[in-house]
Enzyme design. Structure first.
Site, mmCIF file in Angstrom:
data_model
loop_
_atom_site.group_PDB
_atom_site.id
_atom_site.type_symbol
_atom_site.label_atom_id
_atom_site.label_comp_id
_atom_site.label_asym_id
_atom_site.label_seq_id
_atom_site.Cartn_x
_atom_site.Cartn_y
_atom_site.Cartn_z
ATOM 1 N N CYS A 54 0.796 -1.225 0.000
ATOM 2 C CA CYS A 54 0.000 0.000 0.000
ATOM 3 C C CYS A 54 0.833 1.282 0.000
ATOM 4 O O CYS A 54 0.461 2.259 -0.647
ATOM 5 C CB CYS A 54 -0.984 -0.009 1.154
ATOM 6 S SG CYS A 54 -0.240 -0.135 2.793
ATOM 7 N N HIS A 89 -2.417 0.303 7.068
ATOM 8 C CA HIS A 89 -2.808 0.390 5.660
ATOM 9 C C HIS A 89 -2.760 1.850 5.246
ATOM 10 O O HIS A 89 -2.890 2.748 6.088
ATOM 11 C CB HIS A 89 -4.210 -0.187 5.478
ATOM 12 C CG HIS A 89 -4.666 -0.229 4.056
ATOM 13 N ND1 HIS A 89 -3.921 -0.789 3.051
ATOM 14 C CD2 HIS A 89 -5.797 0.241 3.475
ATOM 15 C CE1 HIS A 89 -4.586 -0.671 1.911
ATOM 16 N NE2 HIS A 89 -5.719 -0.052 2.151
ATOM 17 N N SER A 107 -4.407 -3.288 -1.988
ATOM 18 C CA SER A 107 -4.560 -4.050 -0.750
ATOM 19 C C SER A 107 -4.729 -5.519 -1.092
ATOM 20 O O SER A 107 -5.044 -5.864 -2.230
ATOM 21 C CB SER A 107 -5.789 -3.556 0.024
ATOM 22 O OG SER A 107 -6.021 -4.359 1.164
#
Length: 146
Positions: A54, A89, A107
């Protein structure tokens, strides 16, 4: 090219990279060294064309969206908790000139990647990510902007 078309094309480009499941990036990156470092890393990531995570996707998105007029770019970092511990993330949130929000990212989970430019506010976009984290059995604990 209209901003929404360009955003879609950039996401399609990022989708061509495989996801890096190893947990170790192939290009050394530091998020706190400024935009010239981010752009240099993005070029390196695109040149080597190895699997990405990410953060690498966010660097690429920042680099490729830098010339789009009327676009506000805000990196969003998430910290979530799963049964095996905390997870992090990151995506790039984007606001177009008409005030709508979306995101570019990558992702393991498709619903935690990009979001269409269809959200009326950054808050609504973050709520959508929170919903998706919950659908993946993660409890979203923190959201960082910038």
């Amino acid at each position: 090219m209209a901003p929404c078309d360009a955003i879609h094309a950039i996401q399609e480009y990022i989708n061509q990279f495989q996801y890096n499941f190893s947990g170790k990036p192939y290009v050394k990156m530091k998020k706190n060294l400024g935009v010239s470092h981010v752009f240099s890393c993005a070029k390196d990531i695109m040149d080597v064309a190895l699997p990405i995570q990410c953060v690498e996707a966010t660097f690429i998105a920042l680099y490729l969206t830098c010339g789009l007029p009327g676009l506000l770019r805000v990196p969003l970092s998430f910290k979530s908790v799963f049964e095996d511990g905390p997870h992090r993330h990151m995506v790039l949130a984007l606001m177009t000139a008409d005030g709508t929000w979306g995101a570019i990212g990558i992702s393991r989970r498709p619903d935690l990647m990009d979001k269409p430019v269809a959200f009326a506010s950054l808050y609504e976009l973050v709520l959508e990510y929170k919903r998706c984290f919950g659908a993946n059995y993660h409890r979203l604990s923190t959201v960082y902007f910038g």
